[in-house]
Design a protein around this motif. Structure first.
Motif, PDB file in Angstrom:
ATOM      1  N   MET A 275       0.821  -1.209   0.000  1.00 12.50           N
ATOM      2  CA  MET A 275       0.000   0.000   0.000  1.00 12.50           C
ATOM      3  C   MET A 275       0.858   1.263   0.000  1.00 12.50           C
ATOM      4  O   MET A 275       0.473   2.290  -0.572  1.00 12.50           O
ATOM      5  CB  MET A 275      -0.942  -0.006   1.199  1.00 12.50           C
ATOM      6  N   ILE A 276       2.016   1.199   0.626  1.00 19.26           N
ATOM      7  CA  ILE A 276       2.933   2.335   0.577  1.00 19.26           C
ATOM      8  C   ILE A 276       3.406   2.558  -0.859  1.00 19.26           C
ATOM      9  O   ILE A 276       3.446   3.693  -1.355  1.00 19.26           O
ATOM     10  CB  ILE A 276       4.140   2.092   1.509  1.00 19.26           C
ATOM     11  N   GLU A 277       3.767   1.482  -1.547  1.00 14.85           N
ATOM     12  CA  GLU A 277       4.208   1.584  -2.941  1.00 14.85           C
ATOM     13  C   GLU A 277       3.122   2.190  -3.819  1.00 14.85           C
ATOM     14  O   GLU A 277       3.419   2.952  -4.751  1.00 14.85           O
ATOM     15  CB  GLU A 277       4.595   0.204  -3.471  1.00 14.85           C
ATOM     16  N   GLU A 278       1.857   1.852  -3.519  1.00 18.82           N
ATOM     17  CA  GLU A 278       0.745   2.374  -4.311  1.00 18.82           C
ATOM     18  C   GLU A 278       0.572   3.889  -4.138  1.00 18.82           C
ATOM     19  O   GLU A 278      -0.020   4.552  -4.990  1.00 18.82           O
ATOM     20  CB  GLU A 278      -0.558   1.674  -3.896  1.00 18.82           C
ATOM     21  N   ASN A 279       1.100   4.442  -3.052  1.00 17.01           N
ATOM     22  CA  ASN A 279       0.846   5.848  -2.729  1.00 17.01           C
ATOM     23  C   ASN A 279       2.094   6.719  -2.675  1.00 17.01           C
ATOM     24  O   ASN A 279       1.975   7.934  -2.494  1.00 17.01           O
ATOM     25  CB  ASN A 279       0.120   5.945  -1.381  1.00 17.01           C
ATOM     26  N   GLU A 280       3.289   6.136  -2.820  1.00 17.04           N
ATOM     27  CA  GLU A 280       4.502   6.919  -2.593  1.00 17.04           C
ATOM     28  C   GLU A 280       4.749   7.959  -3.684  1.00 17.04           C
ATOM     29  O   GLU A 280       5.451   8.959  -3.439  1.00 17.04           O
ATOM     30  CB  GLU A 280       5.708   5.993  -2.436  1.00 17.04           C
ATOM     31  N   GLU A 281       4.191   7.761  -4.873  1.00 15.12           N
ATOM     32  CA  GLU A 281       4.360   8.770  -5.922  1.00 15.12           C
ATOM     33  C   GLU A 281       3.629  10.053  -5.559  1.00 15.12           C
ATOM     34  O   GLU A 281       4.128  11.158  -5.783  1.00 15.12           O
ATOM     35  CB  GLU A 281       3.850   8.232  -7.262  1.00 15.12           C
ATOM     36  N   GLU A 282       2.445   9.900  -4.976  1.00 18.09           N
ATOM     37  CA  GLU A 282       1.664  11.067  -4.580  1.00 18.09           C
ATOM     38  C   GLU A 282       2.186  11.694  -3.288  1.00 18.09           C
ATOM     39  O   GLU A 282       2.032  12.901  -3.061  1.00 18.09           O
ATOM     40  CB  GLU A 282       0.187  10.677  -4.399  1.00 18.09           C
ATOM     41  N   TYR A 283       2.819  10.852  -2.461  1.00 17.41           N
ATOM     42  CA  TYR A 283       3.359  11.336  -1.184  1.00 17.41           C
ATOM     43  C   TYR A 283       4.833  10.941  -1.092  1.00 17.41           C
ATOM     44  O   TYR A 283       5.183   9.934  -0.483  1.00 17.41           O
ATOM     45  CB  TYR A 283       2.578  10.738  -0.009  1.00 17.41           C
ATOM     46  N   PRO A 284       5.724  11.721  -1.708  1.00 18.76           N
ATOM     47  CA  PRO A 284       7.148  11.379  -1.716  1.00 18.76           C
ATOM     48  C   PRO A 284       7.687  11.212  -0.289  1.00 18.76           C
ATOM     49  O   PRO A 284       7.380  11.998   0.611  1.00 18.76           O
ATOM     50  CB  PRO A 284       7.793  12.602  -2.387  1.00 18.76           C
TER      51      PRO A 284
END
Length: 469
Positions: free
Chosen positions: A186-195
């Motif tokens: 889930m972190i990988e799914e969101n890390e682009e939006e939240y560097p």
């Protein structure tokens, strides 16, 4: 038949045992075997003599049968004020009768006691608020569940749930590896939006150790991501334990007290191992009660408290908003009629009456928040607590019980129900499916993320450049 193959007095403590029970769809064979299960009256009476202490015996004796508890019970109201749904009657005719007969009861009686214990009480403890003698029928029903469990008279789903805690230290068959993998995914799914977004695992001496409801990892992994995002934006020094991450206790619902102890000690072991400044548990009411309120006593902690300060998620959110760690964009505040579901387990049973309302003051435009009536510690149970949501053979009774919460919500005129508790969230979801009253329901995390002011240094590079322009 003294013992069935599936329905018996033995706890489920192996993965194979859980698989075998799960293969019996809806517990068809399990319940058929239960009809022939013999009572060990000697064990039952010995257990009562050893564990039924002065408080419960006094409550049973001093009940004045005044009926003051009647209107306090949502199941009494939902069932057209059936006298057999009065809390005092329900407990006197089950636990009281077992004690009066010194454990010499038969199969038919125990089948009845099981239905009353799980389908006519959610252990919400509202009745205790109104009893002139301070009798807490909810606590007595919890004790009755333990007696029923010991004799093998426990709903199929609850037997499985307690077994899950014994085998996996979680209410579902999720290993620690599964949990970490899901969180990292889930972190990988969101890390682009939240560097810079990450999930720190087993960090010692962190400010926060975060614990969850296993259903999030199994069914709602977005909840894990939302928690990480909020900790990230707030700049918190946090971690999750690789073991002892599960906050809930279906064993508490089942009356499997030995498994309750095993479960909560797994969380306390994580606290001892990682030495966080405090533990924060997710948006779940019974999980907070099991780990923070009841847990210390199951674990034999003389202080009556967990090893480190332990708070509910709403306490952290209110603090983060109050101190400015999280900031709300006023233009994005909720501008539609909204109400709040108070969870019995952290409001009535732990006094957090105003905390969620402080959060409401930040995220809802003035004039749009409408209280249910009654509310706070007087609020009615959602209708699904105490395991009621998950017991298939009592689904009809559960759906009848939802009527009180349905009517409370309709009276507010709200179209959005904020529900910072997993069982309440589930019950309100099911309420909408059953009655179609036209509402939405939500935890706090996704609502707050949508209206946050994100510091420029935490934005993706291209968005930060647009902000500069």
């Amino acid at each position: 038949m003294p013992e069935g193959t599936l329905c018996n007095k033995k706890p489920v403590d192996t993965a194979e045992g859980i698989t075998t029970l799960l293969a019996d769809k809806s517990g068809k064979i399990y319940y058929e075997e239960m009809k022939h299960l013999e009572i060990d009256s000697d064990l039952l009476w010995k257990t009562i003599q050893n564990t039924c202490k002065t408080r419960i015996r006094t409550w049973l004796e001093i009940c004045a049968h005044c009926g003051m508890c009647a209107d306090s019970c949502f199941l009494y109201l939902a069932n057209d004020r059936d006298p057999k749904q009065v809390p005092a009657y329900k407990i006197q005719s089950t636990l009281g009768e077992i004690i009066r007969k010194k454990g010499k009861v038969d199969n038919a009686f125990m089948l009845h006691a099981m239905e009353v214990a799980w389908a006519q009480c959610t252990c919400c403890n509202r009745c205790g608020t109104y009893c002139p003698h301070g009798i807490d029928t909810g606590i007595m029903f919890g004790y009755l569940r333990g007696l029923c469990y010991q004799q093998g008279f426990v709903p199929w789903e609850m037997k499985i749930g307690a077994g899950m805690h014994r085998v996996y230290n979680a209410q579902m068959d999720i290993t620690s590896e599964d949990y970490i993998d899901t969180f990292e995914w889930m972190i990988e799914e969101n890390e682009e939006e939240y560097p810079g977004l990450k999930v720190p695992v087993d960090v010692e001496d962190a400010d926060i150790m975060y614990t969850v409801n296993a259903r999030e990892a199994k069914h709602y992994p977005e909840d894990l991501a939302e928690a990480a995002i909020l900790f990230h934006i707030a700049g918190e020094n946090w971690t999750i334990p690789s073991k002892g991450w599960e906050l809930t206790s279906l064993a508490m619902f089942a009356g499997d007290w030995a498994a309750c102890k095993m479960q909560v000690e797994s969380v306390y072991d994580a606290m001892d191992r990682l030495r966080p400044k405090r533990m924060i548990g997710t948006e779940c009411g019974h999980a907070h009660r099991a780990t923070v309120v009841e847990g210390p006593y199951w674990a034999g902690r003389k202080s009556g408290r967990p090893p480190v300060e332990s708070i509910h998620y709403i306490e952290w959110l209110a603090e983060a908003l109050r101190t400015g760690k999280l900031k709300i964009d006023p233009a994005k505040r909720i501008k539609e009629p909204v109400t709040l579901q108070d969870s019995c387990n952290y409001v009535r049973n732990h006094g957090l009456r105003e905390t969620a309302r402080e959060i409401i003051s930040y995220i809802v435009e003035p004039g749009y928040f409408i209280e249910m009536s009654p509310n706070k510690e007087h609020n009615f149970c959602c209708g699904g607590g105490g395991g009621f949501n998950g017991i298939g053979c009592f689904r009809k009774q559960r759906n009848v019980g939802l009527k009180v919460k349905r009517d409370q919500i309709i009276a507010t005129g709200a179209k959005l129900v904020i529900s910072p508790c997993h069982n309440c969230w589930d019950a309100i979801r099911d309420l909408e499916e059953e009655f179609e009253i036209g509402i939405r329901w939500s935890f706090l995390k996704p609502l707050i993320i949508k209206m946050l002011i994100i510091p420029e240094h935490l934005l993706p590079e291209e968005e930060a450049e647009e902000e500069d322009e």
